[in-house]
Structures are given as C-alpha cells and as structure tokens.
Scaffold this motif. Structure first.
Motif, PDB file in Angstrom:
ATOM      1  N   ILE A   4       0.830  -1.116   0.110  1.00 34.89           N
ATOM      2  CA  ILE A   4      -0.043  -0.041   0.028  1.00 34.89           C
ATOM      3  C   ILE A   4       1.042   1.187  -0.047  1.00 34.89           C
ATOM      4  O   ILE A   4       0.537   2.224  -0.943  1.00 34.89           O
ATOM      5  N   LEU A   5       1.791   1.321   0.939  1.00 39.60           N
ATOM      6  CA  LEU A   5       2.910   2.306   0.878  1.00 39.60           C
ATOM      7  C   LEU A   5       3.347   2.655  -0.333  1.00 39.60           C
ATOM      8  O   LEU A   5       3.535   3.599  -1.077  1.00 39.60           O
ATOM      9  N   GLU A   8       1.145   4.165  -3.002  1.00 41.07           N
ATOM     10  CA  GLU A   8       0.988   5.767  -2.681  1.00 41.07           C
ATOM     11  C   GLU A   8       2.196   6.379  -3.308  1.00 41.07           C
ATOM     12  O   GLU A   8       2.058   7.271  -3.806  1.00 41.07           O
ATOM     13  N   ILE A   9       3.243   5.802  -2.883  1.00 38.15           N
ATOM     14  CA  ILE A   9       4.625   6.541  -3.433  1.00 38.15           C
ATOM     15  C   ILE A   9       4.616   6.553  -4.824  1.00 38.15           C
ATOM     16  O   ILE A   9       5.062   7.644  -5.573  1.00 38.15           O
ATOM     17  N   ARG A  11       2.197   6.593  -7.012  1.00 43.74           N
ATOM     18  CA  ARG A  11       0.987   7.285  -7.473  1.00 43.74           C
ATOM     19  C   ARG A  11       1.554   8.840  -7.177  1.00 43.74           C
ATOM     20  O   ARG A  11       1.313   9.584  -8.287  1.00 43.74           O
ATOM     21  N   GLU A  12       2.175   9.310  -6.134  1.00 43.29           N
ATOM     22  CA  GLU A  12       2.570  10.485  -5.992  1.00 43.29           C
ATOM     23  C   GLU A  12       3.797  10.916  -6.925  1.00 43.29           C
ATOM     24  O   GLU A  12       3.708  12.242  -7.356  1.00 43.29           O
TER      25      GLU A  12
END
Length: 94
Positions: A4-5, A8-9, A11-12
C-alpha cells in the motif's frame, strides 16, 4: 516496504511528473486527444473542469482574454482513473 505504501509513493511520483510536464491545450486540441469530450460539453460544463484563461490588460487599460486552456495530462489522468467519467455522469444528471 508494504504494498500500500509503495503504491501511494508510485502514485505521488507519477502525479508530480505529470505536473512538471503538464501541457495546456485549447478545447479543440483537448477534444482531439480525448474523443469522449466534445466542444459542446466543454462549452456547457467546462467550468467543472480544471481550466485556466490567460488574461492581460493592454497599454490603454483594456482587458483581453484568450480562450480557455485545459491541462492535457491531468485530463488524461482523470479519464484513466474514472474521475472524468464520474464528472460527466454527474453533469448529465445520470
């Protein structure tokens, strides 16, 4: 690093890269790149999208403006993620 982390990274980072390489286009160009959008839709509902207009005042104090410009990469991302579809369905009352 958990999945998940990591997601997110990623995607950012992708979003930041798109912002750096953003290209603003006219309504005609946007419709050419994203066939589901029409000039009529942009005219009637364009205010619901992220857009900008270049405005300036000439030496006589008269204000001028250019047609609306749309962030192409952001619009493509919205289409890919489903945000654009949701926006269109909402504005069409579906």
């Amino acid at each position: 690093m958990d999945k998940i982390l990591r997601a997110e990274i990623v995607r950012e980072v992708r979003q930041a890269m798109m912002e750096v390489n953003e290209r603003y286009v006219t309504a005609d160009e946007l419709c050419h790149h994203i066939g589901t959008l029409t000039k009529r839709f942009l005219k009637e509902h364009g205010q619901m999208l992220d857009r900008t207009r270049i405005e300036w005042t000439d030496s006589k104090g008269v204000k001028h403006h250019q047609e609306w410009l749309y962030p192409l990469n952001k619009m493509k991302l919205m289409l890919a993620s489903g945000q654009l579809k949701e926006l269109i369905e909402t504005t069409n009352g579906s």
